[in-house]
Design an enzyme around this catalytic site. Sequence first.
Site, mmCIF file in Angstrom:
data_model
loop_
_atom_site.group_PDB
_atom_site.id
_atom_site.type_symbol
_atom_site.label_atom_id
_atom_site.label_comp_id
_atom_site.label_asym_id
_atom_site.label_seq_id
_atom_site.Cartn_x
_atom_site.Cartn_y
_atom_site.Cartn_z
ATOM 1 C CB CYS A 1 -3.518 7.627 -0.014
ATOM 2 S SG CYS A 1 -3.817 6.019 -0.792
ATOM 3 C CG HIS B 1 0.089 7.254 2.089
ATOM 4 N ND1 HIS B 1 -0.808 6.314 2.535
ATOM 5 C CD2 HIS B 1 0.260 7.017 0.758
ATOM 6 C CE1 HIS B 1 -1.171 5.546 1.534
ATOM 7 N NE2 HIS B 1 -0.539 5.947 0.449
ATOM 8 C CG ASN C 1 -1.030 2.173 0.275
ATOM 9 O OD1 ASN C 1 -1.898 2.703 0.964
ATOM 10 N ND2 ASN C 1 -0.585 2.739 -0.830
#
Length: 340
Positions: A128, A267, A297
């Site tokens: 990520c 993020h 996400n």
Amino acid sequence: MTLATTAHGRPPGGQSPVGVLGTGSYLPGHVVGNDEAGEPAGVDDAWIVRKTGIRARRWAKPDEATSDLAAAAGRAALKNAGISARDLSLVVVATSTPDTPQPPTAAVVADLIGATPATAAFDLNAVCSGFVFALSVVQRTLLASGGHALVIGADVYSRILDRTDRRTTVLFGDGAGAAVLGPTDAGRGVLATHLATFPAYRDLIEVAAGGSRRPASEETLADGSHYFRMNGRAVREFVAEHVPPAVHEMLRRAGVRPDEIDHLVPHQANAIMLDELTDALGLPNARLHTTVADYGNTGAASVPVTLDAAVASGAVRPGDLALLAGFGGGMAAGLALVRC
């Protein structure tokens, strides 16, 4: 721990600073609500919203792969930057869900967007944090060599989720975000980056099978080792302990005060975690940008997707100072300070 920090207020040899010239994103058309995502795991909309702040996510169609999402985002970024794919020196795709182990997904993307053989294309996997890692690597490369680059974060996590695991299946969506990097005016561009990896925590997020250590087999399929797994509580503790100090260390080295930050683009792990992180960072004038409620996400795509949304909304103005903050598997943290 490995650590790299740069501050590029005065590029060497008179080279122009490197900045973000255009952004773009692509989200699949299939909107997956909480009831659809949570039903196999035995959770409902109220539970998901309370635990994560997520209300929906997008999942790719069966015929869509990571390269398709990445190419669409890349084309949008190139259009917004006014740059042709034929003018690119680099195409870098940050992903932990490549189309195939080989060839690199970036090579597929380069072909799809019409780049030439003179364009080097490669993948980067920092999970990520991948987009910010790629941005940092490309910025340093362009400072030395010049040219333009397309940096893409793209993931299709819906293909590696265990639909019965409530800790993961409700969190993730698919998507791609992109940025074109190239020469910009003095005083603007990527001012500093900070990359860190904490390998002692590498087992907090993993896909245990499908690689050279545990190749896919009947056994790995039977025990679900090919699915994405995450220790959510430990990840939350990692972020709280390590990300705020890293941010303030980068700001200190760059000579920037916390109250000078105009935008925070983190993020999009979990809306509850983002609220906690924002409080811990102590950036009093920073506007927090989020897309997690609508998209979930999206892995390496979440920072560039959210950056593109912020730019498209008109919230980001020339001269604003933005902090990009990626964190995730490895465990890793990637930070970038960008003067818009």
